[in-house]
Design an enzyme around this catalytic site. Structure first.
Site, PDB file in Angstrom:
ATOM      1  N   ASP A   1       3.565  -1.152   3.997  1.00 40.75           N
ATOM      2  CA  ASP A   1       3.190  -0.370   5.169  1.00 40.75           C
ATOM      3  C   ASP A   1       3.073  -1.337   6.344  1.00 40.75           C
ATOM      4  O   ASP A   1       2.955  -2.548   6.161  1.00 40.75           O
ATOM      5  CB  ASP A   1       1.861   0.333   4.902  1.00 40.75           C
ATOM      6  CG  ASP A   1       1.535   1.376   5.952  1.00 40.75           C
ATOM      7  OD1 ASP A   1       2.464   1.770   6.691  1.00 40.75           O
ATOM      8  OD2 ASP A   1       0.370   1.788   6.050  1.00 40.75           O
TER       9      ASP A   1
ATOM     10  N   THR B   1       0.707  -1.086   9.169  1.00 45.58           N
ATOM     11  CA  THR B   1      -0.683  -1.360   9.505  1.00 45.58           C
ATOM     12  C   THR B   1      -1.441  -1.860   8.288  1.00 45.58           C
ATOM     13  O   THR B   1      -1.399  -1.248   7.224  1.00 45.58           O
ATOM     14  CB  THR B   1      -1.362  -0.092  10.050  1.00 45.58           C
ATOM     15  OG1 THR B   1      -0.578   0.417  11.120  1.00 45.58           O
ATOM     16  CG2 THR B   1      -2.768  -0.402  10.531  1.00 45.58           C
TER      17      THR B   1
ATOM     18  N   ASP C   1      -2.937   0.676   2.094  1.00 43.00           N
ATOM     19  CA  ASP C   1      -4.397   0.654   2.212  1.00 43.00           C
ATOM     20  C   ASP C   1      -4.979   1.986   2.642  1.00 43.00           C
ATOM     21  O   ASP C   1      -6.194   2.123   2.746  1.00 43.00           O
ATOM     22  CB  ASP C   1      -4.841  -0.437   3.193  1.00 43.00           C
ATOM     23  CG  ASP C   1      -4.312  -0.196   4.609  1.00 43.00           C
ATOM     24  OD1 ASP C   1      -3.506   0.738   4.792  1.00 43.00           O
ATOM     25  OD2 ASP C   1      -4.708  -0.938   5.530  1.00 43.00           O
TER      26      ASP C   1
END
Length: 787
Positions: free
Chosen positions: A301, A303, A534
């Site tokens: 990902d 971010t 996350d």
């Protein structure tokens, strides 16, 4: 029946104590790791240890006590296994305590953070975006959107308002609420599923452990009838004494048992787990070490992985014709009623602080599906979110804003909509302002991605942000092919998504369902896929990836699903995890081939002894010396050495091809010696001593190859094996059943020894050609899945 509890006050201390005394506590139904007692039991009470007990009893019956030299090795192996696993368990337990899921509760009117196993019945728990529902509960204030995919397999986001039930194991994807716990411990839904799962067979092991299990089962089934046949032949056909029949049978069986192989793998994995634990990497599943070592595609990902997990507003500008002060007041009004449940919202509220929250008649929290948040204030509705989802793709951004996006900044549009109904905006949206935010790229990101590039691991960036923004960030992180991006909203068919998975590097505007589909598409194309994430929008993809990696700073839902948790949330340490996986699997593979040489020889030689009616040419004590010098000692030390080669092929196939040259050479060399010994009427003492010396000679040749390339440690290992050999054969020959050969014995030893090099070279050449032919045969995909 649960009593009514004030969501603002929660339970009093006395009420909590009363429920704790009654056992109404959210205790887990099963410990996450084996207890010390279970570890000891698993290492002591094994099938092969039972075989060793039987062999020990038989040798004691015939009073062949000198041939019990294998017992100290077996006991040492068992104790080492127990020690290493208990040590690894202690380290992992300490880290697990740091990573226990927590819940925020209201008790006596105060917010408290407690471990989820300390929740009691009727506790008031505060949930917000990213939290996992820790126990069955009922919403008593607020409103949330939840995803129950981990329980039901359905990825739909479900609205939960006051009075509706929350199932433990689901997670919050938007909004905030307070919920009263209605079931704890074994009565909770997620724990009922866990109990049901315990009644079913365990999940699939890693390829390495599964291969070792298969090998050991085959050996375990074959050795009993073969042992009985050898004793019968010795007594009934060769007319040997009971003593000689038992000792020769025990020698053959000992050679067939890979007594240290499974232990070697278990110890090496346990040591790796403890090494990683010291680097603040927590493994939920041991097999993930091997899976990561086999990964050829890494999905990340943006971010929290490529960039830092924080955001900040860098600039904003009103839309054409809008007054800056007016728009700022309107934007502040909207932000004041939205929950600060993600880094974007926290950055926005920090940039546009409100003196006090406004009063909204309806609030639509942000979801990864809609990609915007909205609120209604009487007849006015404001919205903030991704321009494509708020305005549509047909509306062009102002040049300065578009340029900021191309530089990798995130752009949000603030606008006014016609209305708000349920979870959707009504009518067209009028843009009022554009806000620019940025995530700084992690300083170690370029170096980390350069490592994966060198290792032949393809990186795919999968994000919910604008593809041009994601591509710019990926280019800043120096990811290969970062300029090749695609907008996932254009991938409307499974075929289009399959093609894009193979072609593109960066995927923007990806929904949680599409993340999962991309993982599945890559797996269908034969790749072993790791996924890092996350957030709650990563959970579905993490669940399906071959190896899932979560940041500890992320949502509890992601941490719960992941097999690997980076406790310092430092993506840079992932390269160390991959290196550790390659080290342990490559070295176990290399060491396992040493063990298998002995097993192949013993099995084939036992069959030849039965077929051609001759006594098995080794004594149990001699097998112990052979195994100790050329297999056991070097195998354990080599398994702990650095080895960063990329894994290729299947574990058992690789080990078999590595072991075949040595095993076949041993059979040919000893078979030649047996024939010559019968021609020249060697005594059994000469016969067995010459055989074990030839086997050690071949073993040292194989060990020399295995230690390549030599370094200081491997030189010490090799020299240590030579010293053990000298000590065993010269200082204590009686202990290992060795006698000084006769002149004819020395002659045969010298003659056959001259052939060991050419035979080993020839068998290696033949096996390499067979291996090359085998790998070029069409067959099933080499994709390895840990699912």
């Amino acid at each position: 029946m649960p009593q009514q509890v004030d969501p603002n006050q929660g339970l009093s201390a006395a009420q909590v104590a009363q429920r704790q005394a009654a056992g109404q506590v959210n205790q887990a139904v099963a410990p996450p790791v084996r207890t010390v007692k279970q570890i000891i039991s698993a290492n002591v009470f094994t099938y092969f240890n039972l075989i060793f007990v039987v062999l020990t009893v038989l040798l004691c019956v015939v009073q062949s006590f000198r041939n019990l030299t294998f017992l100290p090795i077996i006991i040492a192996n068992t104790l080492i296994g127990i020690f290493q696993e208990v040590r690894a368990k202690k380290i992992l337990d300490e880290l697990t305590m740091l990573n226990v899921p927590h819940a925020t509760v209201i008790r006596a009117g105060q917010r408290q953070q407690i471990a989820v196993d300390q929740l009691v019945l009727d506790d008031i728990v505060v949930y917000q975006t990213g939290d996992q529902i820790a126990a069955d509960a009922k919403v008593c204030a607020g409103e949330v959107m939840v995803n129950e995919a981990l329980l039901t397999g359905e990825a739909d986001e479900i609205k939960k308002s006051v009075g509706t039930a929350l199932m433990s194991g689901s997670f919050v994807v938007a909004g905030a609420c307070r919920a009263q716990v209605t079931a704890v411990g074994a009565a909770a839904y997620i724990n009922q599923l866990t109990l049901a799962a315990k009644a079913t067979p365990h999940g699939e092991q890693s390829e390495m452990i599964r291969s070792l299990d298969q090998l050991i089962k085959v050996i375990g089934v074959a050795l009993v009838p073969l042992g009985i046949l050898l004793v019968w032949q010795g007594l009934a056909v060769n007319h040997e004494s009971l003593h000689d029949s038992i000792t020769s049978m025990v020698a053959a069986i000992l050679g067939m048992i890979p007594e240290g192989l499974y232990l070697l793998a278990s110890v090496a994995l346990a040591v790796s787990a403890s090494r990683l634990a010291k680097q603040r990497v927590l493994l939920h599943e041991m097999k993930s070490i091997e899976t990561l070592a086999r990964v050829d595609t890494l999905c990340v990902d943006k971010t929290g992985t490529i960039t830092e997990n924080t955001m900040q507003v860098t600039a904003w500008q009103p839309a054409a014709g809008q007054a800056r002060a007016t728009v700022q007041a309107q934007l502040t009004q909207l932000l004041s009623v939205l929950a600060p449940d993600n880094s974007t919202m926290q950055a926005l509220q920090a940039a546009f602080p409100a003196a006090q929250p406004a009063r909204a008649t309806a609030v639509l929290p942000f979801t990864s599906r809609n990609k915007y948040s909205a609120a209604q204030f009487g007849a006015t509705t404001y919205v903030i979110g991704a321009p494509e989802f708020v305005l549509g793709n047909s509306v062009a951004l102002p040049p300065a804003v578009a340029a900021a996006r191309e530089r990798g900044q995130r752009v949000l549009v603030f606008g006014q909509a016609a209305g708000l109904q349920a979870t959707q905006l009504q009518g067209p949206v009028t843009p009022l302002a554009y806000v620019q935010l940025t995530n700084p790229v992690r300083p170690q990101a370029p170096q980390t991605f350069a490592y994966f590039r060198q290792q032949g691991v393809a990186v795919k960036v999968i994000s919910g942000d604008n593809p041009a923004t994601v591509a710019a960030v990926a280019q800043a992180a120096q990811i290969k092919g970062a300029a090749d991006f695609v907008d996932a909203t254009t991938l409307r068919t499974p075929a289009a998504l399959q093609a894009a998975a193979a072609k593109h590097t960066v995927f923007g505007r990806v929904t949680p369902e599409q993340k999962r589909q991309l993982i599945q598409a890559l797996q269908a194309q034969g790749h072993t896929v790791a996924m890092t994430g996350d957030g709650v929008n990563d959970v579905l993809a993490l669940k399906d990836a071959d190896c899932s990696i979560a940041m500890a700073s992320g949502s509890e839902a992601a941490i719960h699903v992941a097999q690997v948790v980076l406790l310092d949330s430092d993506f840079a340490c992932l390269s160390a995890v991959v290196l550790e996986g390659r080290r342990v699997v490559n070295n176990i593979q290399r060491s396992a081939s040493l063990f298998l040489v002995k097993n192949l020889f013993s099995f084939l030689m036992a069959l030849l002894a039965v077929a051609f009616i001759f006594t098995y040419p080794l004594k149990p004590a001699q097998v112990s010396l052979w195994g100790l010098v050329t297999i056991g000692l070097p195998g354990f030390f080599l398994a702990l050495q650095p080895n960063h080669e990329r894994l290729r092929g299947h574990f058992l196939t690789n080990v078999m091809f590595l072991a075949l040259p040595g095993g076949l050479t041993d059979v040919m060399v000893v078979g030649m010696m047996v024939a010559l010994a019968q021609v020249f009427n060697l005594t059994y003492a000469d016969y067995s001593t010459v055989a074990v010396l030839l086997l050690i000679l071949v073993g040292l040749r194989i060990l020399y190859r295995t230690c390549q390339p030599f370094d200081r440690v491997r030189r010490l290992i090799y020299a240590g094996c030579l010293l053990v050999l000298a000590g065993g054969s010269l200082a204590t020959p009686w202990l290992f059943g060795l006698t000084w050969p006769s002149l004819r014995g020395w002659a045969i030893l010298g003659l056959v020894a001259l052939t060991t090099g050419p035979i080993l070279h020839g068998t290696t050449w033949v096996v390499s050609r067979v291996e090359k032919w085998y790998h070029h045969q069409p067959g099933p995909s080499s994709h390895f899945s840990s699912r």
